[in-house]
Design an enzyme around this catalytic site. Structure first.
Site, PDB file in Angstrom:
ATOM      1  N   ASN A   9       0.863  -1.185   0.000  1.00 34.26           N
ATOM      2  CA  ASN A   9       0.000   0.000   0.000  1.00 34.26           C
ATOM      3  C   ASN A   9       0.897   1.233   0.000  1.00 34.26           C
ATOM      4  OD1 ASN A   9      -1.844   2.024   0.447  1.00 34.26           O
ATOM      5  ND2 ASN A   9      -2.212   1.482   2.600  1.00 34.26           N
ATOM      6  N   LYS A  11       0.100   4.287  -0.205  1.00 35.49           N
ATOM      7  CA  LYS A  11      -0.544   5.454   0.423  1.00 35.49           C
ATOM      8  C   LYS A  11      -0.332   6.693  -0.458  1.00 35.49           C
ATOM      9  CE  LYS A  11       0.358   3.379   4.878  1.00 35.49           C
ATOM     10  NZ  LYS A  11       0.148   3.474   6.295  1.00 35.49           N
ATOM     11  N   HIS A  95      -9.496   0.872   4.719  1.00 39.65           N
ATOM     12  CA  HIS A  95      -8.177   1.009   5.350  1.00 39.65           C
ATOM     13  C   HIS A  95      -8.318   1.894   6.585  1.00 39.65           C
ATOM     14  CE1 HIS A  95      -4.081   2.326   6.109  1.00 39.65           C
ATOM     15  NE2 HIS A  95      -3.724   1.189   5.535  1.00 39.65           N
ATOM     16  N   GLU A  97      -6.739   4.296   7.746  1.00 38.91           N
ATOM     17  CA  GLU A  97      -6.615   5.753   7.547  1.00 38.91           C
ATOM     18  C   GLU A  97      -7.895   6.332   6.972  1.00 38.91           C
ATOM     19  OE1 GLU A  97      -2.893   5.384   5.497  1.00 38.91           O
ATOM     20  OE2 GLU A  97      -2.051   4.688   7.394  1.00 38.91           O
ATOM     21  N   GLU A 167      -5.277  -5.310  10.502  1.00 35.95           N
ATOM     22  CA  GLU A 167      -4.270  -4.271  10.689  1.00 35.95           C
ATOM     23  C   GLU A 167      -4.561  -3.534  11.992  1.00 35.95           C
ATOM     24  OE1 GLU A 167      -2.357  -2.991   6.841  1.00 35.95           O
ATOM     25  OE2 GLU A 167      -4.249  -1.938   6.843  1.00 35.95           O
ATOM     26  N   GLY A 173       2.245   2.127  10.636  1.00 34.84           N
ATOM     27  CA  GLY A 173       3.129   3.287  10.465  1.00 34.84           C
ATOM     28  C   GLY A 173       3.818   3.731  11.747  1.00 34.84           C
ATOM     29  N   SER A 213       3.399  -2.194  10.294  1.00 40.96           N
ATOM     30  CA  SER A 213       4.856  -2.163  10.429  1.00 40.96           C
ATOM     31  C   SER A 213       5.522  -3.501  10.101  1.00 40.96           C
ATOM     32  CB  SER A 213       5.264  -1.683  11.830  1.00 40.96           C
ATOM     33  OG  SER A 213       4.796  -0.367  12.044  1.00 40.96           O
TER      34      SER A 213
HETATM   35  C1  PEP Z   1      -0.733  -0.051   5.781  1.00 42.01           C
HETATM   36  O1  PEP Z   1      -0.712   1.044   5.252  1.00 42.01           O
HETATM   37  O2  PEP Z   1      -1.678  -0.815   5.531  1.00 42.01           O
HETATM   38  C2  PEP Z   1       0.359  -0.429   6.673  1.00 42.01           C
HETATM   39  C3  PEP Z   1       0.318  -1.594   7.258  1.00 42.01           C
HETATM   40  O3  PEP Z   1       1.371   0.475   6.845  1.00 42.01           O
HETATM   41  P1  PEP Z   1       2.803   0.194   7.569  1.00 42.01           P
HETATM   42  O4  PEP Z   1       3.332  -1.099   7.006  1.00 42.01           O
HETATM   43  O5  PEP Z   1       3.642   1.374   7.201  1.00 42.01           O
HETATM   44  O6  PEP Z   1       2.534   0.087   9.039  1.00 42.01           O
END
Ligand code: PEP
Length: 251
Positions: A9, A11, A95, A97, A167, A173, A213
């Site tokens: 992803n 973003k 997601h 966000e 997630e 992040g 992460s």
């Molecule tokens: C994501 O954007 O779905 C995500 C898991 O980001 P990150 O790996 O940076 O935590």
């Protein structure tokens, strides 16, 4: 047997040039591991078409969001037909966000999941708890609500198009990854819930990705868990080397 799936992803990152370079940069790893791992990237909307053109098989491209109406006066929104038209195979729905920054509800996310399937795209439904919810021991309650509402009205046939992505919001992040054990506990709960809502076969077949992460260093530990079928990767998907290492380690 569920095939592993590693998805990046991007973003609101990359640009005209770097997105194309990034997808070219993961080609070798995707091709070398294609019998064991499906690979997809989710670029920003404006770069979808050119990334899809540059993405050689077996890399698939998906959108980071989708709108649930087919067409009309919805300024700024993008339909499933438009996404298919520019080469998308997958669509991220809900997601964290979008849920927590943009304010999407479970009801909106459900409409997006349905619109993806009806429009011929494969939705990746993202779910996960906030840190306050985990501390209050409400993780399973939150996941239950997000799954039941997110999949509401989907027949068994339609749900086979869905990939789930667990997630935990506190891990996205932040550099804080759930341990293999924490992630497995949530994934096992999710799979049992799918068996309750649908049946054992659907639960056994549905892919559940972990996101938060994930990076090359923790890929093996996460992928060793019984109910983790792949990774949704943010930060570490922005460098061809690290994402390639994760694809190779996910087999
Ligand atoms: C994501 O954007 O779905 C995500 C898991 O980001 P990150 O790996 O940076 O935590």
């Amino acid at each position: 047997m569920r095939k592993a799936f590693v998805a990046g992803n991007w973003k609101m990152n990359t640009d005209n040039h770097s997105g194309v370079e990034l997808v070219k940069g993961i080609k070798d790893a995707a091709q070398a591991n294609s019998s064991k791992v499906d690979v997809a990237v989710f670029p920003p909307f404006v770069y979808l078409q050119q990334v899809a053109k540059a993405a050689e098989a077996p890399i698939a491209v998906g959108s980071q969001d989708i709108y649930f109406e087919e067409k009309g006066a919805f300024t700024g929104e993008i339909s499933s037909a438009m996404l298919k038209d520019v080469g998308c195979v997958y669509a991220l729905c809900g997601h964290s966000e979008r849920r927590h920054v943009i304010g999407e509800t479970n009801e909106i996310v459900n409409k997006k999941v349905k619109a993806s399937i009806d429009g011929g795209l494969l939705p990746v439904l993202c779910i996960g708890e906030l840190i306050e919810e985990r501390k209050a021991e409400k993780t399973f309650e939150v996941l239950t609500e997000q799954i039941k509402k997110g999949l509401a009205g989907l027949t068994a046939e339609k749900v086979s198009a869905v990939t789930l992505a667990y997630e935990p919001v506190w891990a996205i992040g932040t550099g804080l990854t759930a341990t293999g054990e924490q992630a497995q506990e949530a994934h096992s709960f999710i799979r049992k819930l799918i068996a309750e809502i649908y049946d054992e076969t659907i639960a056994e077949n549905i892919r559940i990705l972990y996101g938060g992460s994930a990076k090359p260093e923790n890929t093996a530990e996460l992928m060793a868990q019984k109910d983790i079928d792949g990774l949704l990767v943010g930060g570490a998907s922005l460098k061809a080397d690290s994402f390639s290492a994760m694809i190779a380690a996910a087999v």
